[in-house]
Design a protein around this motif. Structure first.
Motif, PDB file in Angstrom:
ATOM      1  N   ILE A   1       0.874  -1.177   0.000  1.00  0.00           N
ATOM      2  CA  ILE A   1       0.000   0.000   0.000  1.00  0.00           C
ATOM      3  C   ILE A   1       0.910   1.226   0.000  1.00  0.00           C
ATOM      4  CG2 ILE A   1      -1.824   1.268   1.179  1.00  0.00           C
ATOM      5  CD1 ILE A   1      -2.714  -1.470   0.117  1.00  0.00           C
ATOM      6  N   LYS A   2       0.747   2.070  -0.998  1.00  0.00           N
ATOM      7  CA  LYS A   2       1.632   3.224  -1.173  1.00  0.00           C
ATOM      8  C   LYS A   2       1.599   4.128   0.054  1.00  0.00           C
ATOM      9  CE  LYS A   2       2.619   7.135  -4.209  1.00  0.00           C
ATOM     10  NZ  LYS A   2       2.198   7.890  -5.415  1.00  0.00           N
TER      11      LYS A   2
ATOM     12  N   TYR B   1      -4.493   4.986   2.743  1.00  0.00           N
ATOM     13  CA  TYR B   1      -5.637   4.741   1.865  1.00  0.00           C
ATOM     14  C   TYR B   1      -6.874   5.403   2.450  1.00  0.00           C
ATOM     15  CZ  TYR B   1      -7.160   1.062   5.178  1.00  0.00           C
ATOM     16  OH  TYR B   1      -7.574   0.368   6.280  1.00  0.00           O
TER      17      TYR B   1
ATOM     18  N   ASN C   1       6.543   2.133   2.253  1.00  0.00           N
ATOM     19  CA  ASN C   1       5.285   1.439   1.992  1.00  0.00           C
ATOM     20  C   ASN C   1       4.925   0.509   3.149  1.00  0.00           C
ATOM     21  OD1 ASN C   1       4.902   2.484  -0.639  1.00  0.00           O
ATOM     22  ND2 ASN C   1       6.230   0.905  -1.517  1.00  0.00           N
TER      23      ASN C   1
ATOM     24  N   ILE D   1       4.733   0.140  -6.941  1.00  0.00           N
ATOM     25  CA  ILE D   1       3.320   0.481  -6.830  1.00  0.00           C
ATOM     26  C   ILE D   1       2.693   0.466  -8.220  1.00  0.00           C
ATOM     27  CG2 ILE D   1       1.694   2.316  -6.232  1.00  0.00           C
ATOM     28  CD1 ILE D   1       2.901   0.863  -3.814  1.00  0.00           C
TER      29      ILE D   1
ATOM     30  N   ASP E   1      -1.108  -1.733  -3.983  1.00  0.00           N
ATOM     31  CA  ASP E   1      -1.910  -0.521  -3.767  1.00  0.00           C
ATOM     32  C   ASP E   1      -3.390  -0.727  -4.094  1.00  0.00           C
ATOM     33  OD1 ASP E   1      -1.713   2.040  -2.663  1.00  0.00           O
ATOM     34  OD2 ASP E   1      -1.756   3.012  -4.614  1.00  0.00           O
TER      35      ASP E   1
ATOM     36  N   ASN F   1      -6.169   1.507  -2.861  1.00  0.00           N
ATOM     37  CA  ASN F   1      -6.350   2.796  -3.524  1.00  0.00           C
ATOM     38  C   ASN F   1      -6.817   2.653  -4.975  1.00  0.00           C
ATOM     39  OD1 ASN F   1      -5.543   4.678  -1.379  1.00  0.00           O
ATOM     40  ND2 ASN F   1      -3.524   3.729  -1.580  1.00  0.00           N
TER      41      ASN F   1
END
Length: 298
Positions: free
Chosen positions: A71-72, A76, A94, A198, A270, A273
């Motif tokens: 997940i960047k 989120y 991350n 990502i 990611d 998102n």
């Protein structure tokens, strides 16, 4: 008769499933997210300890939940609310590989017969972790049989609110000669990843048949059209089958020679998102997924 051993001492806390003539076995690390650390089928080792590489760096065979991959920036938005996960990949900034890879699982049930050995393990999250403030239960059922190994994952949302999730698995397989090994998978779409791995977009992909590993350096993700991946090596042929209708494949070659991660996932990096493969689990509902390794030795 198959056998189940619980090996617990100051150095380890493992479950070992073994077939009747000891030609096949599976070793599961209870304190490391109930990850599959060794797998031998018909006297051929296909998963082994990655020493000197460390589990905390490689996430070898870890279950990836509530998110697969990354997940960047650990950030989120869900239901118009912002969440910040802990950053456990500092060089990329991350959050990586979910929240259960380092949890301790307890034994729920075990069974050994002439044809198979199975162990059911469970982790209950009661504390609403940072960045994912939901409670859940995850149960893993490993089954060793004559063809290989089957893993069922059962998720249950024990919270009063729905939550987002993707699910993945991170096994590393060994080959006597990775240069002479190949994969077969049906895909015509590949994800484009940035320098922090990502997902940025999807592009068309023309697959080789077979996909020869040779001297490729891989850290790539593909959208699959089918739910089976084949891996051919000089000493064994293997299939990984998943029951999921949404299937992605991540391939990664670490610094360790003749080793490759073949990772089935229901989502991508990611996903919280970009929503690719993202699912929602409603309160008191469950989600079940099977991964199956079938191995033919040469």
């Amino acid at each position: 008769m198959h056998k189940i051993e619980h090996i617990k001492d100051s150095q380890s806390n493992h479950i070992k499933l073994t077939n009747s003539n000891t030609s096949s076995y599976a070793k599961i690390a209870l304190n490391d997210g109930a990850s599959l650390q060794e797998l031998c089928i018909n006297n051929t080792v296909i998963i082994e300890d990655l020493s000197p590489l460390q589990y905390s760096d490689m996430y070898a065979s870890s279950i990836l939940f509530p998110f697969a991959n990354r997940i960047k920036d650990g950030f989120y938005t869900y239901n118009n609310q912002d969440y910040q996960l802990e950053i456990n990949q500092e060089e990329e900034n991350n959050a990586i590989h979910g929240l259960v890879y380092n949890k301790t699982f307890k034994i729920l049930n075990k069974n050994a017969s002439e044809n198979e050995a199975s162990i059911q393990l469970e982790y209950e999250e009661l504390n609403r972790p940072k960045g994912f403030p939901f409670t859940y239960t995850i149960r893993l059922n490993y089954i060793l049989n004559k063809d290989g190994l089957k893993l069922n994952v059962l998720l249950e949302n024990t919270d009063s609110k729905a939550f987002p999730f993707t699910l993945g698995w991170h096994p590393y397989f060994i080959s006597k000669n990775l240069y002479e090994s190949s994969l077969e998978f049906d895909s015509n779409k590949k994800l484009i990843l940035d320098d922090k791995l990502i997902t940025t977009r999807v592009k068309d992909f023309k697959n080789e048949e077979p996909f020869k590993v040779k001297n490729k350096t891989l850290d790539d993700c593909f959208i699959l059209n089918t739910n089976t991946v084949k891996f051919t090596t000089p000493s064994y042929d293997m299939e990984i089958h998943t029951s999921s209708s949404e299937t992605f494949l991540h391939l990664f070659t670490p610094s360790r020679a003749n080793t490759i991660a073949i990772e089935p996932m229901t989502g991508v990096s990611d996903s919280f998102n970009n929503k690719i493969g993202l699912q929602i689990l409603e309160p008191k509902k469950t989600y079940s997924l099977d991964w199956e390794i079938k191995c033919h030795t040469k």
